[in-house]
Enzyme design. Structure first.
Site, PDB file in Angstrom:
ATOM      1  CD  GLU A 198      -1.533  11.864 -19.364  1.00  0.00           C
ATOM      2  OE1 GLU A 198      -1.276  10.671 -19.653  1.00  0.00           O
ATOM      3  OE2 GLU A 198      -1.177  12.818 -20.072  1.00  0.00           O
ATOM      4  N   GLY A 247      -1.957  12.584 -24.732  1.00  0.00           N
ATOM      5  CA  GLY A 247      -1.900  13.937 -24.204  1.00  0.00           C
ATOM      6  C   GLY A 247      -0.496  14.494 -24.134  1.00  0.00           C
ATOM      7  CG  HIS A 281      18.645  -9.038 -21.730  1.00  0.00           C
ATOM      8  ND1 HIS A 281      18.752 -10.414 -21.663  1.00  0.00           N
ATOM      9  CD2 HIS A 281      17.621  -8.789 -22.583  1.00  0.00           C
ATOM     10  CE1 HIS A 281      17.839 -10.972 -22.434  1.00  0.00           C
ATOM     11  NE2 HIS A 281      17.135 -10.012 -23.013  1.00  0.00           N
ATOM     12  CG  ASP A 289      21.691  -1.539  -4.796  1.00  0.00           C
ATOM     13  OD1 ASP A 289      22.076  -2.679  -4.453  1.00  0.00           O
ATOM     14  OD2 ASP A 289      20.911  -0.835  -4.107  1.00  0.00           O
TER      15      ASP A 289
END
Length: 463
Positions: free
Chosen positions: A229, A304, A381, A430
């Site tokens: 995990e 998991g 982007h 921000d």
């Protein structure tokens, strides 16, 4: 088999076996029992895993009428009766609906339900495997293994007598050595009972593949590793174990054993020869794995927390930085930012924070993210600022709107890398979203808290 580690639980799976002249004189679970560690779960579609076993191996469901039938071995301890399946499924399709536990503990595997990640099937379940996806020949007789495609998974969240906490256990599987990828994660073993990521050390499973985001072995893979995990491990060093070799056998025997501050990986050619030890020592040098916190559910084909982004599913992305764990990726018009979203938020905000997973517009191995409330508009982007923009069909937009998820850099969830700028990841800075690098000329490339800021928990969408 691997040397015993105190009290031990043994698990066995044999989902695809290479043709051999004859079956060995004892089944895998008979061998484990002779060592004082009887199987608590035994799953196999190609053969019985006990010499005396005559019960069902798996169940198939027919597409034409929804009828089901069980497939059993031809005789006690024998190969699966593929003829019965072929007759039952003639002229239609069949899916494997249940893989029965041959150990007597009732730990059967069925279609994995939605967890931390939702599956591609109805109500968020994972897909079921085709009943004919992995034909093999064993002892001169036809049988069928389980072919796991991305989005396919089986699970039992209420398994009995499996290891929990730091208890010792052993896991064994026979795997197709040619069928693997670098996604997260193809596993068989012990996992969370909730289907959620509950922290480091909460699972222990065999992993096979060539994912390099965390641990690796020698060469370019694939490797047998352990999914514990929030990390795949090949040894004590969290990054690399040069003694864990790349494997190229047609069929592979894989074993992972673990006890208090001790674990091991073994593997070899499933057609002949002994297993080799690739690691035997202390738990990984990383937080959360000593002691272990195993929960005892059983998984096959998935991680998991059911991890695998699935085309067609709808998701929301939650920040993992300590300041911002109630904030999700959302949009306000074309601006992409993080906003506080909850079950009590407005319907409009829930839609703004929900995204449909699409095949990557520039590369089908990756993904693109379409706005739920603004169809045909995608995250992309521009000058490394994330925007929501309508798909104009251009090569430039397709490349800017394609992203490749990997395990989260801080060990939580996923980090989402730009396909066109591979050093840049989804980052909140921000409360605005950027395609940021770990250090650079832009203020949003600040390396401080970078790993946290680029790691996102993926969940079922708000809308």
């Amino acid at each position: 088999m691997i040397p015993q580690l105190n009290r031990n639980y043994a698990w066995a799976i044999a989902l695809g076996l290479v043709a051999r002249s004859s079956l060995v004189s004892a089944g895998p679970c008979d061998i484990y029992a002779s060592g004082g560690t009887p199987c608590v779960a035994a799953h196999g579609t190609t053969r019985a895993l006990h010499d005396s076993y005559t019960g069902p191996l798996y169940q198939v469901k027919r597409g034409s009428d929804g009828a089901t039938t069980d497939i059993a071995p031809r005789h006690a301890g024998g190969v699966a009766n593929a003829t019965h399946q072929d007759t039952f499924c003639a002229g239609t399709t069949c899916l494997i609906t249940i893989i029965y536990d041959q150990s007597g503990h009732g730990n059967h595997l069925s279609q994995a339900p939605p967890g931390h990640f939702i599956g591609p099937d109805s109500q968020g379940y994972d897909n079921l495997a085709s009943a004919i996806g992995a034909p093999v020949t064993l002892n001169g007789q036809k049988a069928y293994g389980v072919f796991i495609s991305p989005g396919t998974g089986y699970r039992n969240n209420a398994a009995k007598n499996t290891a929990t906490g730091d208890e010792a256990e052993g896991l064994y599987a026979v795997l197709d050595g040619t069928h693997y990828n670098n996604g997260c994660c193809f596993d068989y073993g012990n996992a969370e009972v909730s289907g959620d990521d509950t922290g480091n050390g909460h699972m222990e499973a065999i992993y096979f593949g060539d994912l390099t985001a965390y641990g690796t072995g020698s060469g370019s893979g694939p490797w047998i590793m352990a999914d514990l995990e929030n990390g795949l491990f090949s040894g004590f060093n969290a990054k690399n174990n040069a003694e864990d070799p790349s494997l190229s056998y047609r069929f592979i025997s894989a074993a992972v054993k673990g006890g208090p501050n001790k674990w091991a990986i073994r593997g070899g050619n499933a057609a002949s020869g002994p297993l080799s030890t690739f690691y035997n020592g202390s738990r990984p040098n990383a937080r959360g794995y000593n002691p272990m916190s195993k929960e005892g559910a059983i998984i096959l084909g998935i991680g998991g927390h059911n991890s695998k982004l699935t085309v067609g599913s709808s998701i929301s992305l939650r920040a993992t930085t300590l300041c911002c764990t109630t904030r999700y990726v959302a949009h306000n018009g074309s601006t992409v930012n993080t906003q506080v979203v909850s079950s009590s938020s407005s319907a409009a905000l829930k839609q703004q924070a929900s995204w449909r997973v699409r095949t990557g517009l520039a590369n089908s191995e990756c993904f693109s993210f379409e706005s739920v409330d603004t169809p045909n508009s995608f995250l992309m982007h521009n000058n490394f600022v994330l925007l929501l923009k309508s798909n104009d069909g251009t090569k430039a937009l397709h490349e800017a709107a394609t992203f490749c998820p990997q395990l989260g850099l801080n060990g939580k969830g996923n980090s989402i890398r730009s396909w066109s700028y591979p050093t840049r990841y989804f980052r909140h800075y921000d409360n605005v979203l950027y395609a940021a690098s770990n250090g650079g000329v832009h203020k949003f490339d600040n390396p401080a808290s970078f790993n946290d800021d680029v790691s996102w928990v993926v969940s079922a969408s708000f809308a």
